[in-house]
Design a protein around this motif. Sequence first.
Motif, PDB file in Angstrom:
ATOM      1  N   ILE A 171       0.837  -1.200   0.000  1.00 13.84           N
ATOM      2  CA  ILE A 171       0.000   0.000   0.000  1.00 13.84           C
ATOM      3  C   ILE A 171       0.878   1.259   0.000  1.00 13.84           C
ATOM      4  CG2 ILE A 171      -1.638   1.388   1.341  1.00 13.84           C
ATOM      5  CD1 ILE A 171      -2.925  -1.031   0.114  1.00 13.84           C
ATOM      6  N   THR A 216      -5.132  -1.140   7.100  1.00 17.58           N
ATOM      7  CA  THR A 216      -4.271  -0.002   6.754  1.00 17.58           C
ATOM      8  C   THR A 216      -4.146   0.947   7.938  1.00 17.58           C
ATOM      9  OG1 THR A 216      -4.911  -0.158   4.422  1.00 17.58           O
ATOM     10  CG2 THR A 216      -3.966   1.925   5.168  1.00 17.58           C
ATOM     11  N   ILE A 242      -9.316   0.516  -2.480  1.00 21.40           N
ATOM     12  CA  ILE A 242      -8.530  -0.658  -2.121  1.00 21.40           C
ATOM     13  C   ILE A 242      -9.339  -1.919  -2.413  1.00 21.40           C
ATOM     14  CG2 ILE A 242      -9.293  -0.570   0.292  1.00 21.40           C
ATOM     15  CD1 ILE A 242      -6.498  -1.624   1.079  1.00 21.40           C
TER      16      ILE A 242
END
Length: 234
Positions: free
Chosen positions: A22, A45, A208
Amino acid sequence: MSMLELKKVHAYYGAIHALHGITLTVNPGEIVTLIGSNGAGKSTTLKAICGQAKMTGEVWFAGKEISSWQPHRIAGSGIAHVPEGRKIFPKLTVKENLEMGAFSVKDKKLIKTRIEQAFAYFPRLKERYHQAGGTMSGGEQQMLAIARALMMNPEILLLDEPSMGLAPVLVDQIFDIIHELNEDGMTILLVEQNAYQALQVAHRGYVIQTGEIILQDDAARLLANDQIQEAYLA
Protein backbone atom coordinates in the motif's frame (compact mmCIF):
# COMPACT_ATOMS: atom_id res chain seq x y z
CA MET A 1 5.54 17.88 2.76
CA SER A 2 2.89 15.22 3.30
CA MET A 3 1.56 14.88 6.81
CA LEU A 4 1.18 11.11 6.46
CA GLU A 5 2.73 8.80 3.89
CA LEU A 6 2.69 5.04 3.46
CA LYS A 7 5.33 3.52 1.20
CA LYS A 8 4.89 -0.04 -0.04
CA VAL A 9 3.28 -1.24 3.19
CA HIS A 10 2.61 -4.95 3.57
CA ALA A 11 0.68 -6.24 6.58
CA TYR A 12 0.14 -9.71 7.95
CA TYR A 13 -2.15 -11.59 10.32
CA GLY A 14 -0.13 -14.71 10.97
CA ALA A 15 0.20 -16.44 7.60
CA ILE A 16 -2.43 -14.17 6.00
CA HIS A 17 -0.94 -11.47 3.77
CA ALA A 18 -3.52 -8.69 4.24
CA LEU A 19 -1.91 -5.67 2.56
CA HIS A 20 0.16 -5.88 -0.62
CA GLY A 21 2.37 -2.82 -0.96
CA ILE A 22 0.00 0.00 0.00
CA THR A 23 1.24 3.47 -0.95
CA LEU A 24 -0.78 6.58 -0.12
CA THR A 25 -0.34 10.14 1.10
CA VAL A 26 -2.38 12.58 3.16
CA ASN A 27 -1.48 16.26 2.95
CA PRO A 28 -2.10 18.82 5.72
CA GLY A 29 -5.69 20.04 5.76
CA GLU A 30 -7.06 17.27 3.54
CA ILE A 31 -9.77 14.72 3.98
CA VAL A 32 -8.55 11.61 2.18
CA THR A 33 -10.84 8.62 2.01
CA LEU A 34 -9.98 4.96 1.58
CA ILE A 35 -12.95 3.07 0.18
CA GLY A 36 -13.48 -0.57 -0.63
CA SER A 37 -15.63 -3.57 0.15
CA ASN A 38 -15.69 -5.45 3.44
CA GLY A 39 -12.42 -7.31 3.96
CA ALA A 40 -10.50 -5.27 1.37
CA GLY A 41 -7.89 -4.10 3.89
CA LYS A 42 -9.19 -0.69 4.94
CA SER A 43 -9.08 -1.23 8.70
CA THR A 44 -5.77 -3.07 8.42
CA THR A 45 -4.27 0.00 6.75
CA LEU A 46 -5.20 2.13 9.77
CA LYS A 47 -3.88 -0.50 12.16
CA ALA A 48 -0.58 -0.56 10.27
CA ILE A 49 -0.30 3.21 10.66
CA CYS A 50 -0.98 2.92 14.39
CA GLY A 51 1.50 0.11 15.03
CA GLN A 52 -1.23 -2.45 15.65
CA ALA A 53 -0.44 -4.81 12.77
CA LYS A 54 2.68 -6.71 11.79
CA MET A 55 4.01 -4.92 8.74
CA THR A 56 6.88 -4.17 6.41
CA GLY A 57 7.40 -1.02 4.38
CA GLU A 58 7.48 2.55 5.64
CA VAL A 59 5.05 4.81 7.47
CA TRP A 60 6.03 8.47 7.69
CA PHE A 61 4.32 11.09 9.83
CA ALA A 62 5.26 14.78 9.95
CA GLY A 63 8.62 14.04 8.36
CA LYS A 64 9.55 11.15 10.68
CA GLU A 65 9.49 7.46 9.94
CA ILE A 66 7.30 5.82 12.58
CA SER A 67 7.19 2.28 11.16
CA SER A 68 8.96 0.75 14.19
CA TRP A 69 7.29 2.86 16.87
CA GLN A 70 5.10 1.32 19.57
CA PRO A 71 1.37 2.21 19.49
CA HIS A 72 1.48 4.45 22.57
CA ARG A 73 4.31 6.50 21.05
CA ILE A 74 2.42 6.85 17.77
CA ALA A 75 -0.70 8.00 19.62
CA GLY A 76 1.34 10.52 21.57
CA SER A 77 2.91 11.92 18.41
CA GLY A 78 -0.34 13.40 17.10
CA ILE A 79 -2.21 10.52 15.43
CA ALA A 80 -5.66 9.75 16.83
CA HIS A 81 -7.48 6.59 15.78
CA VAL A 82 -11.26 6.16 16.07
CA PRO A 83 -11.62 2.40 15.59
CA GLU A 84 -14.34 0.48 13.83
CA GLY A 85 -17.16 -0.28 16.24
CA ARG A 86 -16.39 2.82 18.33
CA LYS A 87 -14.78 0.91 21.25
CA ILE A 88 -15.87 3.36 23.92
CA PHE A 89 -15.75 2.30 27.58
CA PRO A 90 -19.40 1.30 28.07
CA LYS A 91 -19.45 1.39 31.88
CA LEU A 92 -17.76 4.79 32.08
CA THR A 93 -19.67 8.04 31.80
CA VAL A 94 -19.23 10.48 28.92
CA LYS A 95 -17.06 12.59 31.24
CA GLU A 96 -14.88 9.62 32.16
CA ASN A 97 -14.54 8.49 28.54
CA LEU A 98 -13.36 11.95 27.54
CA GLU A 99 -10.90 12.05 30.42
CA MET A 100 -9.54 8.69 29.29
CA GLY A 101 -8.93 10.24 25.88
CA ALA A 102 -6.68 12.78 27.58
CA PHE A 103 -4.82 10.17 29.62
CA SER A 104 -1.40 11.73 28.94
CA VAL A 105 -2.50 15.33 29.60
CA LYS A 106 -1.55 16.43 33.11
CA ASP A 107 -3.03 19.94 33.05
CA LYS A 108 -6.58 19.67 34.44
CA LYS A 109 -7.53 23.09 33.11
CA LEU A 110 -6.45 22.02 29.62
CA ILE A 111 -8.54 18.86 29.90
CA LYS A 112 -11.56 20.94 30.89
CA THR A 113 -10.95 23.29 27.96
CA ARG A 114 -10.77 20.38 25.52
CA ILE A 115 -13.97 18.88 26.89
CA GLU A 116 -15.71 22.19 26.24
CA GLN A 117 -14.25 22.24 22.73
CA ALA A 118 -15.61 18.72 22.16
CA PHE A 119 -19.04 19.84 23.34
CA ALA A 120 -18.97 22.63 20.75
CA TYR A 121 -18.90 19.91 18.07
CA PHE A 122 -21.14 17.48 19.95
CA PRO A 123 -23.73 19.35 22.07
CA ARG A 124 -25.59 16.06 22.60
CA LEU A 125 -22.68 14.78 24.69
CA LYS A 126 -23.01 17.70 27.10
CA GLU A 127 -26.58 16.58 27.75
CA ARG A 128 -25.29 13.06 28.45
CA TYR A 129 -22.29 14.18 30.54
CA HIS A 130 -22.93 11.83 33.49
CA GLN A 131 -24.54 9.01 31.48
CA ALA A 132 -22.78 5.69 30.97
CA GLY A 133 -21.51 5.40 27.42
CA GLY A 134 -22.97 1.96 26.90
CA THR A 135 -26.52 3.19 27.52
CA MET A 136 -26.42 5.76 24.71
CA SER A 137 -27.55 5.33 21.11
CA GLY A 138 -25.17 4.20 18.39
CA GLY A 139 -24.94 7.71 16.99
CA GLU A 140 -24.17 9.19 20.40
CA GLN A 141 -21.50 6.54 20.97
CA GLN A 142 -19.90 7.43 17.63
CA MET A 143 -19.88 11.08 18.63
CA LEU A 144 -18.25 10.11 21.93
CA ALA A 145 -15.60 8.03 20.16
CA ILE A 146 -14.64 10.96 17.94
CA ALA A 147 -14.74 13.43 20.83
CA ARG A 148 -12.52 11.14 22.90
CA ALA A 149 -9.96 11.08 20.08
CA LEU A 150 -10.01 14.88 19.88
CA MET A 151 -8.99 15.12 23.55
CA MET A 152 -5.38 14.50 22.50
CA ASN A 153 -5.51 17.51 20.15
CA PRO A 154 -4.22 15.35 17.27
CA GLU A 155 -2.68 16.56 14.04
CA ILE A 156 -4.47 13.86 12.06
CA LEU A 157 -7.65 11.89 12.77
CA LEU A 158 -8.03 8.33 11.48
CA LEU A 159 -11.71 7.42 11.25
CA ASP A 160 -12.68 3.79 10.71
CA GLU A 161 -16.25 3.27 9.41
CA PRO A 162 -17.88 6.12 11.37
CA SER A 163 -21.24 5.54 9.66
CA MET A 164 -21.45 1.82 10.40
CA GLY A 165 -24.76 0.75 11.90
CA LEU A 166 -26.25 4.24 12.02
CA ALA A 167 -29.60 5.45 10.73
CA PRO A 168 -29.35 7.69 7.63
CA VAL A 169 -30.15 10.89 9.56
CA LEU A 170 -27.33 10.14 12.02
CA VAL A 171 -24.96 9.32 9.16
CA ASP A 172 -25.63 12.79 7.78
CA GLN A 173 -24.91 14.33 11.19
CA ILE A 174 -21.62 12.47 11.56
CA PHE A 175 -20.46 13.52 8.10
CA ASP A 176 -21.47 17.12 8.79
CA ILE A 177 -19.23 17.01 11.86
CA ILE A 178 -16.38 15.48 9.84
CA HIS A 179 -16.71 18.34 7.37
CA GLU A 180 -16.79 20.89 10.20
CA LEU A 181 -13.68 19.44 11.83
CA ASN A 182 -11.86 19.68 8.52
CA GLU A 183 -13.05 23.25 7.96
CA ASP A 184 -11.49 24.05 11.35
CA GLY A 185 -8.15 22.65 10.17
CA MET A 186 -8.22 18.95 11.08
CA THR A 187 -6.51 16.56 8.66
CA ILE A 188 -8.51 13.34 8.28
CA LEU A 189 -7.96 9.87 6.82
CA LEU A 190 -11.41 8.37 6.46
CA VAL A 191 -12.08 4.66 5.95
CA GLU A 192 -15.62 3.99 4.75
CA GLN A 193 -17.83 1.42 3.06
CA ASN A 194 -20.34 4.19 2.39
CA ALA A 195 -18.44 5.35 -0.68
CA TYR A 196 -20.96 8.01 -1.70
CA GLN A 197 -20.88 9.83 1.65
CA ALA A 198 -17.10 9.50 1.90
CA LEU A 199 -16.43 10.89 -1.57
CA GLN A 200 -18.90 13.72 -1.00
CA VAL A 201 -16.87 15.00 1.95
CA ALA A 202 -13.32 14.07 0.86
CA HIS A 203 -10.80 15.94 -1.26
CA ARG A 204 -9.12 12.81 -2.63
CA GLY A 205 -9.75 9.10 -2.52
CA TYR A 206 -8.07 5.73 -2.85
CA VAL A 207 -9.85 2.51 -3.75
CA ILE A 208 -8.53 -0.66 -2.12
CA GLN A 209 -9.30 -4.18 -3.30
CA THR A 210 -7.90 -7.39 -1.76
CA GLY A 211 -5.12 -5.47 -0.05
CA GLU A 212 -4.01 -3.38 -3.05
CA ILE A 213 -4.71 0.18 -4.15
CA ILE A 214 -6.37 -0.15 -7.56
CA LEU A 215 -7.36 3.47 -8.16
CA GLN A 216 -6.71 6.95 -6.79
CA ASP A 217 -8.03 10.34 -7.88
CA ASP A 218 -9.77 13.51 -6.76
CA ALA A 219 -12.98 12.65 -4.94
CA ALA A 220 -15.18 14.36 -7.52
CA ARG A 221 -13.66 12.36 -10.36
CA LEU A 222 -14.01 9.12 -8.41
CA LEU A 223 -17.70 9.92 -7.86
CA ALA A 224 -18.12 10.29 -11.61
CA ASN A 225 -16.07 7.20 -12.47
CA ASP A 226 -18.21 4.48 -14.11
CA GLN A 227 -16.21 1.69 -12.46
CA ILE A 228 -16.70 3.20 -8.99
CA GLN A 229 -20.38 3.87 -9.59
CA GLU A 230 -21.00 0.28 -10.64
CA ALA A 231 -18.98 -1.31 -7.84
CA TYR A 232 -19.73 0.98 -4.88
CA LEU A 233 -22.51 3.44 -5.68
CA ALA A 234 -25.15 1.35 -7.45
